[in-house]
Scaffold this motif. Structure first.
Motif, PDB file in Angstrom:
ATOM      1  N   GLY A 262      26.198  27.538  39.695  1.00  0.00           N
ATOM      2  CA  GLY A 262      26.707  28.867  39.370  1.00  0.00           C
ATOM      3  C   GLY A 262      28.222  28.872  39.513  1.00  0.00           C
ATOM      4  N   HIS A 263      28.838  29.983  39.181  1.00  0.00           N
ATOM      5  CA  HIS A 263      30.298  30.052  39.350  1.00  0.00           C
ATOM      6  C   HIS A 263      30.744  31.493  39.543  1.00  0.00           C
ATOM      7  CE1 HIS A 263      30.317  31.028  35.029  1.00  0.00           C
ATOM      8  NE2 HIS A 263      31.586  31.349  35.141  1.00  0.00           N
ATOM      9  N   THR A 264      32.031  31.638  39.786  1.00  0.00           N
ATOM     10  CA  THR A 264      32.590  32.921  40.250  1.00  0.00           C
ATOM     11  C   THR A 264      32.298  34.103  39.331  1.00  0.00           C
ATOM     12  OG1 THR A 264      34.342  31.659  41.261  1.00  0.00           O
ATOM     13  CG2 THR A 264      34.746  33.999  40.989  1.00  0.00           C
ATOM     14  N   GLY A 265      32.397  33.911  38.031  1.00  0.00           N
ATOM     15  CA  GLY A 265      32.229  35.034  37.112  1.00  0.00           C
ATOM     16  C   GLY A 265      33.510  35.849  37.004  1.00  0.00           C
ATOM     17  N   SER A 266      33.547  36.740  36.038  1.00  0.00           N
ATOM     18  CA  SER A 266      34.781  37.494  35.765  1.00  0.00           C
ATOM     19  C   SER A 266      34.653  38.979  36.017  1.00  0.00           C
ATOM     20  CB  SER A 266      35.192  37.274  34.307  1.00  0.00           C
ATOM     21  OG  SER A 266      35.482  35.922  34.087  1.00  0.00           O
ATOM     22  N   TRP A 267      33.485  39.431  36.414  1.00  0.00           N
ATOM     23  CA  TRP A 267      33.279  40.873  36.515  1.00  0.00           C
ATOM     24  C   TRP A 267      32.798  41.295  37.902  1.00  0.00           C
ATOM     25  CZ3 TRP A 267      35.389  43.955  33.055  1.00  0.00           C
ATOM     26  CH2 TRP A 267      35.737  43.379  31.824  1.00  0.00           C
ATOM     27  N   GLY A 268      33.292  40.578  38.923  1.00  0.00           N
ATOM     28  CA  GLY A 268      33.054  41.022  40.305  1.00  0.00           C
ATOM     29  C   GLY A 268      31.767  40.523  40.910  1.00  0.00           C
TER      30      GLY A 268
ATOM     31  N   GLY B 103      35.032  36.774  25.420  1.00  0.00           N
ATOM     32  CA  GLY B 103      35.127  37.688  26.537  1.00  0.00           C
ATOM     33  C   GLY B 103      35.789  37.047  27.772  1.00  0.00           C
ATOM     34  N   ASN B 104      36.033  37.938  28.710  1.00  0.00           N
ATOM     35  CA  ASN B 104      36.668  37.518  29.958  1.00  0.00           C
ATOM     36  C   ASN B 104      35.865  36.440  30.683  1.00  0.00           C
ATOM     37  OD1 ASN B 104      38.519  39.478  29.383  1.00  0.00           O
ATOM     38  ND2 ASN B 104      38.026  40.802  31.105  1.00  0.00           N
ATOM     39  N   PHE B 105      34.569  36.433  30.481  1.00  0.00           N
ATOM     40  CA  PHE B 105      33.707  35.473  31.176  1.00  0.00           C
ATOM     41  C   PHE B 105      34.046  34.038  30.752  1.00  0.00           C
ATOM     42  CE2 PHE B 105      29.339  33.504  31.651  1.00  0.00           C
ATOM     43  CZ  PHE B 105      29.294  33.572  33.030  1.00  0.00           C
ATOM     44  N   LEU B 106      34.586  33.877  29.565  1.00  0.00           N
ATOM     45  CA  LEU B 106      35.026  32.543  29.146  1.00  0.00           C
ATOM     46  C   LEU B 106      36.182  32.076  30.024  1.00  0.00           C
ATOM     47  CD1 LEU B 106      35.219  30.156  27.077  1.00  0.00           C
ATOM     48  CD2 LEU B 106      36.872  31.552  25.844  1.00  0.00           C
TER      49      LEU B 106
ATOM     50  N   GLU C 186      28.721  37.477  30.488  1.00  0.00           N
ATOM     51  CA  GLU C 186      28.127  37.973  31.740  1.00  0.00           C
ATOM     52  C   GLU C 186      28.989  39.118  32.243  1.00  0.00           C
ATOM     53  OE1 GLU C 186      25.875  38.986  33.656  1.00  0.00           O
ATOM     54  OE2 GLU C 186      25.016  37.064  34.273  1.00  0.00           O
ATOM     55  N   ILE C 187      28.601  40.326  31.866  1.00  0.00           N
ATOM     56  CA  ILE C 187      29.239  41.575  32.287  1.00  0.00           C
ATOM     57  C   ILE C 187      28.109  42.591  32.397  1.00  0.00           C
ATOM     58  CG2 ILE C 187      29.686  42.248  29.883  1.00  0.00           C
ATOM     59  CD1 ILE C 187      32.165  43.726  30.724  1.00  0.00           C
ATOM     60  N   ASN C 188      28.223  43.557  33.315  1.00  0.00           N
ATOM     61  CA  ASN C 188      27.188  44.595  33.437  1.00  0.00           C
ATOM     62  C   ASN C 188      25.813  43.996  33.758  1.00  0.00           C
ATOM     63  OD1 ASN C 188      29.052  46.582  32.557  1.00  0.00           O
ATOM     64  ND2 ASN C 188      28.479  46.269  30.415  1.00  0.00           N
ATOM     65  N   TYR C 189      25.798  42.854  34.463  1.00  0.00           N
ATOM     66  CA  TYR C 189      24.528  42.154  34.739  1.00  0.00           C
ATOM     67  C   TYR C 189      23.766  41.914  33.438  1.00  0.00           C
ATOM     68  CZ  TYR C 189      25.656  42.690  39.602  1.00  0.00           C
ATOM     69  OH  TYR C 189      26.297  42.609  40.819  1.00  0.00           O
ATOM     70  N   ALA C 190      24.491  41.253  32.529  1.00  0.00           N
ATOM     71  CA  ALA C 190      23.933  40.996  31.201  1.00  0.00           C
ATOM     72  C   ALA C 190      22.851  39.931  31.228  1.00  0.00           C
ATOM     73  CB  ALA C 190      25.058  40.569  30.253  1.00  0.00           C
ATOM     74  N   TYR C 191      23.086  38.875  32.009  1.00  0.00           N
ATOM     75  CA  TYR C 191      22.076  37.800  32.077  1.00  0.00           C
ATOM     76  C   TYR C 191      21.342  37.900  33.417  1.00  0.00           C
ATOM     77  CZ  TYR C 191      25.666  36.212  28.797  1.00  0.00           C
ATOM     78  OH  TYR C 191      26.603  36.153  27.811  1.00  0.00           O
ATOM     79  N   ASP C 192      22.052  37.626  34.520  1.00  0.00           N
ATOM     80  CA  ASP C 192      21.438  37.814  35.837  1.00  0.00           C
ATOM     81  C   ASP C 192      21.200  39.314  36.011  1.00  0.00           C
ATOM     82  OD1 ASP C 192      21.740  35.112  36.255  1.00  0.00           O
ATOM     83  OD2 ASP C 192      23.567  35.302  37.439  1.00  0.00           O
ATOM     84  N   GLY C 193      19.934  39.691  36.124  1.00  0.00           N
ATOM     85  CA  GLY C 193      19.627  41.123  36.200  1.00  0.00           C
ATOM     86  C   GLY C 193      19.551  41.764  34.836  1.00  0.00           C
TER      87      GLY C 193
ATOM     88  N   GLY D  49      25.173  48.648  38.375  1.00  0.00           N
ATOM     89  CA  GLY D  49      24.975  47.529  37.451  1.00  0.00           C
ATOM     90  C   GLY D  49      26.034  47.472  36.372  1.00  0.00           C
ATOM     91  N   MET D  50      26.859  48.482  36.297  1.00  0.00           N
ATOM     92  CA  MET D  50      27.788  48.586  35.156  1.00  0.00           C
ATOM     93  C   MET D  50      29.234  48.368  35.598  1.00  0.00           C
ATOM     94  SD  MET D  50      28.345  51.921  32.768  1.00  0.00           S
ATOM     95  CE  MET D  50      29.392  52.787  33.924  1.00  0.00           C
ATOM     96  N   GLN D  51      29.936  47.511  34.926  1.00  0.00           N
ATOM     97  CA  GLN D  51      31.382  47.373  35.151  1.00  0.00           C
ATOM     98  C   GLN D  51      32.184  47.945  33.993  1.00  0.00           C
ATOM     99  OE1 GLN D  51      29.585  44.064  35.452  1.00  0.00           O
ATOM    100  NE2 GLN D  51      28.944  45.141  37.294  1.00  0.00           N
ATOM    101  N   TRP D  52      31.543  48.113  32.853  1.00  0.00           N
ATOM    102  CA  TRP D  52      32.237  48.551  31.641  1.00  0.00           C
ATOM    103  C   TRP D  52      31.372  49.628  30.992  1.00  0.00           C
ATOM    104  CZ3 TRP D  52      36.751  46.541  29.152  1.00  0.00           C
ATOM    105  CH2 TRP D  52      36.954  46.973  27.840  1.00  0.00           C
ATOM    106  N   ALA D  53      31.881  50.860  30.978  1.00  0.00           N
ATOM    107  CA  ALA D  53      31.106  51.954  30.393  1.00  0.00           C
ATOM    108  C   ALA D  53      31.079  51.816  28.874  1.00  0.00           C
ATOM    109  CB  ALA D  53      31.736  53.278  30.789  1.00  0.00           C
ATOM    110  N   SER D  54      30.064  52.353  28.282  1.00  0.00           N
ATOM    111  CA  SER D  54      29.885  52.427  26.824  1.00  0.00           C
ATOM    112  C   SER D  54      29.389  51.096  26.267  1.00  0.00           C
ATOM    113  CB  SER D  54      31.178  52.863  26.113  1.00  0.00           C
ATOM    114  OG  SER D  54      32.180  51.881  26.150  1.00  0.00           O
ATOM    115  N   ASP D  55      28.086  50.934  26.342  1.00  0.00           N
ATOM    116  CA  ASP D  55      27.462  49.679  25.928  1.00  0.00           C
ATOM    117  C   ASP D  55      26.320  49.959  24.944  1.00  0.00           C
ATOM    118  OD1 ASP D  55      28.999  47.964  27.896  1.00  0.00           O
ATOM    119  OD2 ASP D  55      28.111  49.439  29.223  1.00  0.00           O
TER     120      ASP D  55
END
Ligand code: AHR
Length: 709
Positions: A308-314, A282-285, A49-56, A544-550
């Motif tokens: 739900g839970h806090t998540g790792s990408w803000g 990934g960091n989400f783990l 779950e980064i860059n709104y990979a699942y939610d959104g 929607g992006m926390q990590w460029a280059s996807d």
């Protein structure tokens, strides 16, 4: 040094500054004997779950902040609808479950659904209600049926006497401004932000009750013009108190799975033919702090029970896409799960020491593996069956942690071994992956017990560096090195998704992994997804992006693959079961044109590099040879191709080419197919023939040879 490298090195010495000089490049494919076997798990996917990979993103849910826990102070992503001379307001109730004011207590549905939204309607006006903004809009398609559901209770509960915890505000009882609701219809619709266009609408009859009740309905659009910018709206024309929770809206999903995924993004993955899915990070783990790691147990069962839970990408993760949904995603794409288990290390660099303190986490990992692989007679296998999936999932690899090289305390050796011992005792066939690779982090590696079966190496570099690293694995010592899992890698040029020069860097790097797939058993690009919506300064909505280059980009309505996506698809779809050794003569070279950006861990860059990269594999059953050639130069390059040892070669083959005019060329949400592969017939094929590789291109030649090995 192997023969290819000798050739490359010799070429480097004598061909500097020859990029435009006449060349006589020859690639010789040695078909006289099979090279190393291609790993059956070579290419997979990595997700978190980064860059709104699942939610959104992949997860079908369209309502953002559906259970009102995303922000403890305000009902984020929700608006009040108050039309005409309405007098109404909305208020977040119990936003911080740790400290619910006395006058907001008594409104939880269960332990997961502790916050809710109160709509108070003193005077309904034309209509009063709530509107959800979705993930940068609610997407609308023509002739489509959406499934809506939500909990409502239509009146305030009488509060019990104040006792127990959180009795703050005990004397601060709100005086309810209006009497109880009346039972009757409320309207549910998908409409334009100004409310003037209603795309789909329906009603449900509310009961007048102080207890939570779930309502469901279908909303069907007609022949409307698709849009990504709609709102989801629930309105009433009666006074009252309306408490809302778990407001949900699903469009049709891939394979019609309930609580399922977006079909367009799923299809893109199906088309890639990946062999495995590395998840959940990934960091989400790991999570930001101890206690924030992926809470797989609370991601199971009906969504009504998932906090739900806090998540790792803000941003907070709804966990609507939970452990079983990851596994069903694997099933739908026909890939194996490659599960990463939390290993007692968090992103803020705290760790739990090996020993008794770590034991509960080890048990948690054993439970999780049992949920994935256990039969229905096991405790967690039975739970999976109760959740709707009696058949266990096949799993070969389990990864212990993520990027534990950040832990400089050397605790990973003990933690890894405690997990490995327990896992292998119960599951002797499962192969454990260490997250610390030996080449880059020699002093931190696992030293106790046998070498880990595989080690996970991560590479995020620019295109030049990836091209240079195409030869990295040629020199790994086969006798001493563990097997390699390149669990995260990407050429990071271009944003939000990567561009053509990145795709060429990827392809060059992949030729190296494929050539060495006796050693590199598995690999997966990261990150896989990005929601491409930019920050909106007017509304305050974040990017929607926390990590460029996807790899794959999308908004609420559409998705597209980057040039790198097509490289992945091309490589996965065109591969044999063993490598065909290739040697090169007169290999063209390029000089580095700019100082290397983002040098990996201080490594100095070489001043020259080849401008052609290649690998060949053959399918021993069909005799098909796949020759992959990457031309990173700005001009076309001819080469003679010799098929040494082929007894027969079909004169007509095919070639699939991805190319562009400029290194920065790219695909985007508005121009999704600027760079896509094109397949054409390849004529004049023989035991020796010539072929010209276009500028800035990846070509895969499919050559039918005799089917003997
Ligand atoms: O892929 C993005 C991040 O990069 C991953 O979460 C982490 O493992 C790595 O540092």
């Amino acid at each position: 040094m192997n023969k290819l490298l000798q050739t490359s090195a010799a070429a480097m010495l004598c061909l500097s500054a020859l990029s435009m000089q006449a060349q006589n490049t020859k690639l010789t494919l040695d078909l006289t004997k099979p090279g190393v076997a291609v790993s059956p798990m070579l290419y997979g996917l990595m997700t978190e779950e980064i860059n709104y990979a699942y939610d959104g993103g992949l997860y079908g849910e369209l309502i953002r902040n559906r259970s009102f826990r995303n922000n403890p102070t305000k009902p984020e992503s929700w608006l009040l609808v108050s039309d005409g001379d309405a007098k109404s307001e909305i208020k977040l109730i119990g936003g911080n479950p740790q400290s619910v004011p006395r006058n907001e207590q008594g409104n939880a549905i269960n332990e997961a659904l502790t916050s809710c939204l109160l709509l108070t309607v003193e005077k309904p006006g034309t209509r009063s209600g709530i509107a959800n903004l979705g993930y940068w809009g609610i997407p609308v398609r023509a002739n489509t049926t959406y499934s809506a559901s939500f909990y409502v209770k239509g009146a305030a509960q009488t509060l019990p006497p104040a006792f127990g915890r959180n009795n703050n505000n005990a004397n601060n009882q709100t005086i309810v401004p209006i009497a109880n609701n009346t039972a009757g219809p409320i309207t549910v619709s998908i409409e334009s932000p100004d409310g003037k266009t209603v795309y789909a609408s329906g009603t449900v009859n509310l009961a007048n009750t102080p207890f939570w009740k779930k309502y469901s309905l279908k909303l069907t659009t007609g022949n409307v013009t698709p849009t990504k910018d709609a709102h989801f709206v629930i309105t009433t024309n009666r006074t009252g108190l309306y408490y809302f929770n778990l407001v949900s809206l699903f469009p049709p999903t891939f394979n019609n799975r309930p609580n399922g995924n977006r079909p367009d993004i799923m299809q893109k993955m199906v088309d890639m033919k990946p062999k495995f899915l590395r998840f959940p990070g990934g960091n989400f783990l790991e999570g930001p702090y101890l206690g924030d790691h992926f809470p797989w147990k609370t991601t199971l069962g009906p969504i009504d029970g998932r906090p739900g839970h806090t998540g790792s990408w803000g941003y907070r993760a709804s966990d609507g896409l939970g452990l079983l949904e990851f596994l069903e995603w694997c099933e739908d794409v026909k890939m194996e799960p490659l599960l990463a288990v939390f290993a007692g290390y968090s992103l803020n660099r705290d760790h739990i020491d090996a020993g008794p303190l770590l034991a509960p986490y080890v048990q948690d990992a054993l439970d999780e593996i049992e949920y994935v692989t256990g039969d229905v007679h096991t405790y967690w296998g039975a739970k999976r069956a109760a959740d709707g999936h009696p058949a266990p999932f096949k799993m070969t690899y389990v990864e212990i942690g993520n990027e534990d090289w950040f832990d400089k305390t050397n605790s990973y050796d003990g933690r890894f071994n405690q997990f490995r011992a327990a896992i292998n005792k119960k599951y002797p066939k499962l192969k454990c992956i260490s997250t610390i690779d030996e080449k880059n982090y020699a002093s931190l590696r696992v030293v106790t017990g046998p070498k880990p079966y595989m080690v996970d190496e991560h590479y995020y570099q620019n295109s030049w560096q990836m091209q240079e690293d195409a030869f990295r694995y040629d020199s790994y010592d086969r006798k001493t090195s563990p097997k390699i899992f390149v669990g995260e890698w990407a050429t990071r040029e271009g944003s939000p998704t990567t561009n053509l020069i990145a795709a060429l860097g990827d392809a060059a790097w992949m030729t190296g992994m494929e050539r060495n797939s006796d050693l590199v058993l598995a690999s997966c690009y990261a990150p896989l997804f990005v929601n491409v919506n930019p920050k909106n300064d007017a509304t305050g909505e974040p990017s929607g992006m926390q990590w460029a280059s996807d790899l794959i980009g999308y908004n609420a309505l559409n998705s597209y693959g980057s040039p790198a996506y097509y490289v992945q698809k091309m490589f996965n779809n065109n591969i044999g079961n063993h490598v065909v050794p290739v040697t090169a003569t007169d290999l063209p070279m390029l000089h580095i044109d700019t100082a290397g950006k983002n040098p990996p861990r201080g490594r100095k860059q070489k001043p020259t590099r080849p401008s052609l990269y290649f690998v060949a594999t053959k399918d021993s059953k069909t005799g098909m040879v796949y020759l992959k050639v990457v031309n990173t130069a700005d001009h076309e390059q001819p080469a003679t191709l010799d098929l040494k040892g082929a007894s027969t070669v079909a004169s007509v083959g095919s070639v699939v080419v991805l190319k562009g005019d400029h290194p920065e060329d790219t695909n985007s949400i508005t121009d999704p197919e600027k760079i896509v592969p094109v397949t054409s017939q390849l004529s004049g094929v023989g035991k020796s023939f010539s072929h010209t590789f276009p500028a800035y291109s990846v070509s895969i030649l499919r050559i039918k040879t005799n089917s003997a090995k």
